[in-house]
Scaffold this motif. Structure first.
Motif, PDB file in Angstrom:
ATOM      1  N   MET A 155       0.853  -1.192   0.000  1.00 54.13           N
ATOM      2  CA  MET A 155       0.000   0.000   0.000  1.00 54.13           C
ATOM      3  C   MET A 155       0.885   1.236   0.000  1.00 54.13           C
ATOM      4  N   LYS A 156       0.657   2.077  -0.987  1.00 54.83           N
ATOM      5  CA  LYS A 156       1.503   3.241  -1.160  1.00 54.83           C
ATOM      6  C   LYS A 156       0.661   4.503  -1.147  1.00 54.83           C
ATOM      7  N   PHE A 157       1.128   5.497  -0.436  1.00 56.89           N
ATOM      8  CA  PHE A 157       0.432   6.776  -0.450  1.00 56.89           C
ATOM      9  C   PHE A 157       0.649   7.451  -1.799  1.00 56.89           C
ATOM     10  N   PHE A 158      -0.428   7.878  -2.415  1.00 57.78           N
ATOM     11  CA  PHE A 158      -0.368   8.498  -3.727  1.00 57.78           C
ATOM     12  C   PHE A 158      -0.076   9.987  -3.570  1.00 57.78           C
ATOM     13  N   GLY A 159       1.009  10.461  -4.198  1.00 56.49           N
ATOM     14  CA  GLY A 159       1.413  11.840  -4.066  1.00 56.49           C
ATOM     15  C   GLY A 159       1.153  12.663  -5.299  1.00 56.49           C
ATOM     16  N   ALA A 182     -11.586   5.195   6.506  1.00 52.27           N
ATOM     17  CA  ALA A 182     -12.061   3.898   6.027  1.00 52.27           C
ATOM     18  C   ALA A 182     -11.226   2.764   6.606  1.00 52.27           C
ATOM     19  N   MET A 183      -9.915   2.960   6.724  1.00 54.16           N
ATOM     20  CA  MET A 183      -9.040   1.927   7.279  1.00 54.16           C
ATOM     21  C   MET A 183      -9.291   1.751   8.779  1.00 54.16           C
ATOM     22  N   LEU A 184      -9.514   2.853   9.494  1.00 56.97           N
ATOM     23  CA  LEU A 184      -9.813   2.750  10.925  1.00 56.97           C
ATOM     24  C   LEU A 184     -11.124   2.006  11.160  1.00 56.97           C
ATOM     25  N   ASN A 185     -12.131   2.323  10.352  1.00 58.88           N
ATOM     26  CA  ASN A 185     -13.422   1.640  10.491  1.00 58.88           C
ATOM     27  C   ASN A 185     -13.297   0.149  10.203  1.00 58.88           C
ATOM     28  N   PHE A 186     -12.504  -0.191   9.195  1.00 62.23           N
ATOM     29  CA  PHE A 186     -12.285  -1.609   8.891  1.00 62.23           C
ATOM     30  C   PHE A 186     -11.623  -2.312  10.079  1.00 62.23           C
ATOM     31  N   ALA A 187     -10.613  -1.643  10.677  1.00 63.97           N
ATOM     32  CA  ALA A 187      -9.905  -2.249  11.806  1.00 63.97           C
ATOM     33  C   ALA A 187     -10.862  -2.470  12.977  1.00 63.97           C
ATOM     34  N   LEU A 188     -11.729  -1.495  13.262  1.00 60.66           N
ATOM     35  CA  LEU A 188     -12.678  -1.643  14.367  1.00 60.66           C
ATOM     36  C   LEU A 188     -13.661  -2.779  14.096  1.00 60.66           C
ATOM     37  N   GLU A 189     -14.153  -2.874  12.881  1.00 60.66           N
ATOM     38  CA  GLU A 189     -15.079  -3.955  12.530  1.00 60.66           C
ATOM     39  C   GLU A 189     -14.398  -5.309  12.652  1.00 60.66           C
ATOM     40  N   TYR A 190     -13.154  -5.381  12.228  1.00 64.18           N
ATOM     41  CA  TYR A 190     -12.429  -6.640  12.327  1.00 64.18           C
ATOM     42  C   TYR A 190     -12.240  -7.037  13.800  1.00 64.18           C
ATOM     43  N   LEU A 191     -11.897  -6.062  14.654  1.00 65.95           N
ATOM     44  CA  LEU A 191     -11.702  -6.351  16.073  1.00 65.95           C
ATOM     45  C   LEU A 191     -12.995  -6.846  16.718  1.00 65.95           C
ATOM     46  N   PRO A 205      -8.040   0.213  -5.294  1.00 68.98           N
ATOM     47  CA  PRO A 205      -8.535  -0.303  -4.007  1.00 68.98           C
ATOM     48  C   PRO A 205      -7.533  -1.258  -3.374  1.00 68.98           C
ATOM     49  N   PRO A 206      -7.121  -0.981  -2.128  1.00 74.47           N
ATOM     50  CA  PRO A 206      -6.098  -1.805  -1.475  1.00 74.47           C
ATOM     51  C   PRO A 206      -6.682  -3.140  -0.989  1.00 74.47           C
ATOM     52  N   ARG A 207      -5.797  -4.101  -0.831  1.00 73.84           N
ATOM     53  CA  ARG A 207      -6.180  -5.395  -0.261  1.00 73.84           C
ATOM     54  C   ARG A 207      -5.772  -5.380   1.200  1.00 73.84           C
ATOM     55  N   TYR A 208      -6.771  -5.519   2.076  1.00 75.39           N
ATOM     56  CA  TYR A 208      -6.506  -5.463   3.509  1.00 75.39           C
ATOM     57  C   TYR A 208      -6.204  -6.832   4.110  1.00 75.39           C
ATOM     58  N   LEU A 209      -6.840  -7.872   3.629  1.00 72.43           N
ATOM     59  CA  LEU A 209      -6.767  -9.198   4.257  1.00 72.43           C
ATOM     60  C   LEU A 209      -5.779 -10.097   3.547  1.00 72.43           C
ATOM     61  N   SER A 210      -5.142 -10.932   4.342  1.00 79.33           N
ATOM     62  CA  SER A 210      -4.207 -11.917   3.808  1.00 79.33           C
ATOM     63  C   SER A 210      -4.974 -13.115   3.257  1.00 79.33           C
ATOM     64  N   LYS A 211      -4.594 -13.554   2.066  1.00 82.77           N
ATOM     65  CA  LYS A 211      -5.213 -14.748   1.491  1.00 82.77           C
ATOM     66  C   LYS A 211      -4.802 -15.999   2.255  1.00 82.77           C
ATOM     67  N   LYS A 212      -3.663 -15.930   2.907  1.00 81.77           N
ATOM     68  CA  LYS A 212      -3.130 -17.105   3.590  1.00 81.77           C
ATOM     69  C   LYS A 212      -3.815 -17.361   4.928  1.00 81.77           C
ATOM     70  N   HIS A 213      -3.913 -16.325   5.794  1.00 78.35           N
ATOM     71  CA  HIS A 213      -4.476 -16.536   7.135  1.00 78.35           C
ATOM     72  C   HIS A 213      -5.783 -15.783   7.359  1.00 78.35           C
ATOM     73  N   GLY A 214      -6.207 -14.978   6.403  1.00 80.06           N
ATOM     74  CA  GLY A 214      -7.505 -14.319   6.497  1.00 80.06           C
ATOM     75  C   GLY A 214      -7.538 -13.082   7.356  1.00 80.06           C
ATOM     76  N   GLY A 215      -6.467 -12.803   8.072  1.00 78.64           N
ATOM     77  CA  GLY A 215      -6.419 -11.605   8.900  1.00 78.64           C
ATOM     78  C   GLY A 215      -5.824 -10.430   8.152  1.00 78.64           C
ATOM     79  N   PRO A 216      -5.856  -9.241   8.723  1.00 78.50           N
ATOM     80  CA  PRO A 216      -5.275  -8.077   8.059  1.00 78.50           C
ATOM     81  C   PRO A 216      -3.782  -8.250   7.802  1.00 78.50           C
ATOM     82  N   LEU A 217      -3.341  -7.779   6.677  1.00 83.58           N
ATOM     83  CA  LEU A 217      -1.937  -7.856   6.307  1.00 83.58           C
ATOM     84  C   LEU A 217      -1.087  -6.985   7.239  1.00 83.58           C
TER      85      LEU A 217
END
Length: 504
Positions: A1-5, A122-131, A85-97
């Motif tokens: 994930m790279k910040f777009f400048g 959006a990333m903070l909300n995803f993290a809270l939902e995952y927790l 659109p970034p990929r948040y979850l790992s395909k291997k273990h299913g948790g956030p990368l």
């Protein structure tokens, strides 16, 4: 994930645009559309200096409290992640990368425009939902888990006991729920702006700006139950202070620490205090005396306050390397009658203090040098160093001579003129520019003892003046000659005369 400048935008435009999104450039403006809805419009030519009128955020980018440049950069950030659109979850273990947590932590601690970007939200909300969905236990368990991967990004609201992003929290000083102590606590901004902590049973302490339980208050940064608060007057400054802040002498903390302080050894009393004199004769050169009384103490803090009150304006207290647990009292330069008057009151209260004299302490008396003249200084030097006078001096001094006040029989009347100063630790120290210092005495513990020692130095000073006695040169500085002279002047030195009458 790279910040777009900005450079990415200028060099390549927006890559990999999602289906349904389109870019329209018209009259120098670039807009991103989704169907018929315009999501973001960005000024194309100078993105860092974009005009707020040409950078709108419809539904995605908030311009509130942002400068135009921040709004433009947030728009770019949003455009980039909409298009990539970034990929948040790992395909291997299913948790956030791990890259997700790294990017979220970087954004949470980055500049203002990144922390408040819609993508960060959006990333903070995803993290809270995952927790909520995947981490068992309490919110504290979730906080421990997430802080191991993304520290300093989330915290628990003190009042709600619920997990929030730090960007949604403010810190407030308020009373703990469990202990009667004050803590800095994170509180959700919605509570502080709308409900306030009153909804949770706290009240605002106006003096400190802290939130406390009803019946409590904060004074000088400390929490008190209002039923336990009692104010009393400090006898030194007269201010009303908490009774718990007064010592046994009814003196407040500020007075103990500042007004009656023990100064450093290098402090000069004559620069802090005024010279004092009575019965000034304009036809005579006035001789001033400065006193140093060293004491040990069993209660240094209490004694320094007592001494400070008794000798205020007349003396200061100083530290000294030879004193174990006490201090040195150093007076202003004054005439003897003033010293006697002040110290009579001091010794009237001496037994109320824990000051005492030991072998390592003593009393030194400084005498103005200039009014004496070289001949008088020479006579004083020979008198105090004369071997035949040793027993007489020891009797008056109250102690035997030692390494701090030793005799040198080679110091005769001509010594100050020929040799100058010599060693400092002599019965008469000649090293000071403005004074000569008599160093023979033990520290007095009563007024009579104090008076006779001061009167001896005063008498010796007068006796050493030219034309005071008619005696052969060899007997001029003998203690017997001094006693004969004193007999005719005893009314001026009553305590000294009484002591010599009873001891000789």
């Amino acid at each position: 994930m790279k910040f777009f400048g900005v450079r990415d935008f200028q060099e390549s435009g927006i890559p990999n645009l999602l289906p349904g999104y389109s870019i329209v450039t018209k009259e120098g403006l670039t807009s991103v559309k989704h169907g018929e809805d315009t999501l973001v419009i960005v000024y194309h030519e100078n993105l860092y200096q974009c005009d707020v009128d040409k950078c709108y955020a419809l539904g995605l980018v908030s311009e509130r409290s942002l400068s135009p440049s921040r709004a433009g950069l947030q728009a770019l950030d949003t455009l980039y992640y909409l298009s990539n659109p970034p990929r948040y979850l790992s395909k291997k273990h299913g948790g956030p990368l791990k890259a997700f947590w790294d990017a979220l932590r970087q954004r949470s601690n980055d500049s203002m425009f990144v922390r408040q970007s819609p993508q960060t939200r959006a990333m903070l909300n995803f993290a809270l939902e995952y927790l909520d969905c995947n981490i068992p236990g309490t919110d504290m368990d979730k906080l421990v888990w997430v802080n191991q991967r993304c520290p300093d990004t989330f915290h628990i609201c003190f009042l709600q006991e619920k997990l929030f992003p730090l960007v949604d929290l403010d810190q407030f000083y308020l009373q703990s729920r469990t202990d009667n102590v004050m803590v800095w606590a994170w509180i959700e901004k919605g509570l502080t702006s709308n409900w306030r902590p009153e909804s949770f049973g706290y009240v605002l302490d106006e003096g400190s700006g802290a939130w406390v339980k009803p019946g409590y208050c904060i004074i000088d940064g400390e929490l008190y139950n209002e039923n336990d608060v009692r104010f009393e007057e400090c006898i030194v400054c007269g201010n009303e202070v908490l009774s718990t802040q007064l010592d046994e002498n009814e003196v407040c903390r500020d007075c103990r620490e500042n007004k009656y302080k023990i100064h450093s050894y290098s402090t000069r009393a004559e620069r802090m205090l005024k010279f004092k004199a009575k019965h000034v004769d304009p036809d005579k050169r006035l001789i001033y005396y400065g006193l140093e009384l060293e004491y040990e103490s069993s209660n240094r803090e209490s004694d320094r306050v007592s001494v400070g009150k008794l000798l205020e304006g007349h003396a200061i207290m100083k530290s000294d390397g030879s004193i174990d647990n006490g201090f040195e009292i150093v007076t202003c330069p004054a005439t003897p009658e003033i010293h006697l008057e002040v110290f009579r009151n001091f010794f009237d209260h001496f037994n109320d203090m824990s000051l005492h004299s030991e072998r390592n302490v003593g009393m030194h008396i400084h005498v103005s040098r200039k009014p004496l003249g070289m001949f008088a200084v020479g006579k004083m030097t020979e008198f105090l160093n004369k071997q035949e006078n040793k027993d007489f001096i020891t009797s008056l001094a109250g102690r035997t001579l030692n390494n701090y006040c030793s005799q040198e029989t080679s110091r005769t009347v001509t010594f100050p003129l020929v040799q100058g100063s010599g060693a400092r630790y002599n019965t008469l120290n000649l090293n000071n520019e403005n004074t000569v210092e008599v160093r023979i005495f033990s520290t007095p513990t009563s007024y009579d003892e104090f008076a006779r020692k001061l009167q001896f130095v005063q008498a010796l000073t007068t006796f050493s003046q030219p034309c005071q006695v008619d005696a052969p040169l060899k007997e001029l500085t003998h203690f017997g000659t001094f006693l004969k002279w004193l007999k005719g002047n005893r009314k001026f030195y009553p305590e000294l005369a009484a002591f010599l009458k009873s001891s000789m």
